[in-house]
Scaffold this motif. Structure first.
Motif, PDB file in Angstrom:
ATOM      1  N   GLY A 320       0.821  -1.342  -0.022  1.00 34.18           N
ATOM      2  CA  GLY A 320       0.077  -0.008   0.121  1.00 34.18           C
ATOM      3  C   GLY A 320       0.818   1.313  -0.187  1.00 34.18           C
ATOM      4  N   ARG A 321       1.880   1.227  -0.553  1.00 32.44           N
ATOM      5  CA  ARG A 321       2.956   2.312  -0.478  1.00 32.44           C
ATOM      6  C   ARG A 321       2.731   3.200  -1.694  1.00 32.44           C
ATOM      7  N   ASP A 322       3.013   4.477  -1.787  1.00 36.48           N
ATOM      8  CA  ASP A 322       2.932   5.394  -2.769  1.00 36.48           C
ATOM      9  C   ASP A 322       4.088   5.682  -3.731  1.00 36.48           C
ATOM     10  N   ARG A 323       5.174   5.200  -3.434  1.00 36.02           N
ATOM     11  CA  ARG A 323       6.284   5.367  -4.283  1.00 36.02           C
ATOM     12  C   ARG A 323       7.570   4.506  -3.966  1.00 36.02           C
ATOM     13  N   VAL A 324       8.674   4.764  -4.776  1.00 42.23           N
ATOM     14  CA  VAL A 324       9.863   4.099  -4.725  1.00 42.23           C
ATOM     15  C   VAL A 324      10.843   5.187  -4.886  1.00 42.23           C
ATOM     16  N   GLY A 325      11.855   5.441  -3.908  1.00 39.48           N
ATOM     17  CA  GLY A 325      12.836   6.382  -4.104  1.00 39.48           C
ATOM     18  C   GLY A 325      14.430   5.696  -4.434  1.00 39.48           C
ATOM     19  N   LEU A 326      15.335   6.385  -5.036  1.00 39.48           N
ATOM     20  CA  LEU A 326      16.470   6.046  -5.065  1.00 39.48           C
ATOM     21  C   LEU A 326      17.542   7.089  -5.493  1.00 39.48           C
TER      22      LEU A 326
END
Length: 364
Positions: A320-326
């Protein structure tokens, strides 16, 4: 799993002159990381630093405790500068990151006037240089690197770093990608799935919930091998690696993946690894973050990096997360940014690495 003893000087008086150049009534000392008021004040300084540098703050007290807690001090030391009323106006932290590489946090209160801010900054730099000499000597090095960062738009920080002898050496794109619920179907199962002779799986866990040490060593070895020729890569022992990553407030064992080649009847061969963390938000849904992604040169061209990225995206969507960062090296010759852009990542803000090499005098 704690690395070797702290190699820094714990008492600031051992590395700073009797008169560090502060105004009357000001003082420089090691902070008490167990004091709630101290942690709260350092958090406020850090958040103000972030707002000034990129427009918003994201860090919290857990991030500060990584630097000042008893656990963090296994590989770190801290210095604070207090005004005559005892208010912390500047904070420095040094981290013995790996052989030859010392990380340095340099934060000065945005509310003090320019003259006082400059003097606080000078004390932090002098202390950091002395700590670099101490850790370099303890490791038996001829040169110790100080590695610090700055937001690309933070001109005050840039001026201080340049004046202190640091060079701007690298630019980093901090990228993010939105995640939608349907992307939970990007891979059959983030726990384990296979494509064209490559298995993507979470590191194994024992009954007590702890990860399999052999899998953790495989992750470490893959990342060491994958980054050998990358910018500023320094060898890090397995103990240092695990200790450091477990300090991250977003650390979760169920965010560590291995990619293995399973061609033929031989044993699976580790070929890639992704270490993810939880990226918390005070205002909305949590996200996932790719702390490390590495693929051995011998396995490149088999879709290992793409498969690992698809796995963390699917895992984030399922949670249920809204983003993936890197983070990506803007100057990297590998063209990794092209893969990220093709998969939907865009740059949110930019940071820089600034370095200074400190010569270690024998017998110092």
């Amino acid at each position: 799993m704690i690395p070797e003893d702290n190699r820094f000087e714990s008492d600031p008086s051992d590395v700073l002159p009797d008169d560090p150049g502060l105004p009357e009534g000001w003082s420089a000392e090691a902070p008490d990381g167990t004091d709630a008021a101290t942690v709260e004040r350092l958090t406020a300084l850090l958040r103000a630093h972030e707002r000034a540098g990129r427009g918003w703050a994201a860090s919290g007290e857990d991030d500060v405790r990584v630097e000042v807690s008893e656990h963090g001090l296994a590989m770190r030391e801290n210095l604070v500068v207090r005004d005559p009323d005892g208010v912390i106006r500047a904070w420095g932290s040094v981290h013995d990151r790996a052989e030859g590489r010392m990380l340095f946090v340099h934060i000065v209160d945005r509310e003090v006037d320019e003259r006082l801010a400059d003097r606080c900054s000078d004390v932090l730099f002098e202390w950091a240089e002395a700590q670099a000499r101490a850790v370099g000597a303890a490791r038996g090095l001829a040169v110790q690197q100080i590695d610090t960062g700055a937001f690309a738009e933070d001109e005050r920080q840039h001026a201080w770093l340049a004046d202190a002898g640091f060079d701007r050496v690298r630019t980093w794109w901090q990228m993010t990608r939105s995640v939608v619920a349907d992307e939970a179907e990007l891979v059959p199962d983030p726990v384990r799935w296979e494509r064209q002779g490559v298995v993507f799986r979470l590191v194994a866990r024992s009954e007590d919930g702890m990860p399999d040490v052999a899998d953790l060593r495989a992750v470490h070895e893959v990342l060491e091998g994958a980054f050998t020729d990358h910018f500023n890569s320094t060898e890090e022992t397995f103990q240092e690696f695990i200790h450091r990553l477990r300090e991250d407030p977003g650390h979760r064992w169920d965010h560590w993946w291995l990619a293995e080649i399973v061609d033929g009847d031989g044993e699976p061969e580790p070929a890639g690894a992704l270490v993810g963390t939880v990226s918390e938000s005070a205002t909305g849904a949590d996200g996932s973050y790719v702390s490390y992604l590495g693929v051995l040169e011998s396995a490149r061209g088999r879709g290992v990096a793409t498969g690992l990225l698809r796995t963390i995206i699917a895992d984030a969507a399922a949670r249920g997360r809204d983003r993936v960062g890197l983070e990506v090296d803007a100057d990297s010759p590998t063209g990794a940014d092209g893969l990220y852009v093709a998969m939907g990542w865009g740059t949110k803000y930019v940071t820089e690495s600034w370095h200074r090499d400190v010569t270690i005098v024998t017998g110092s």
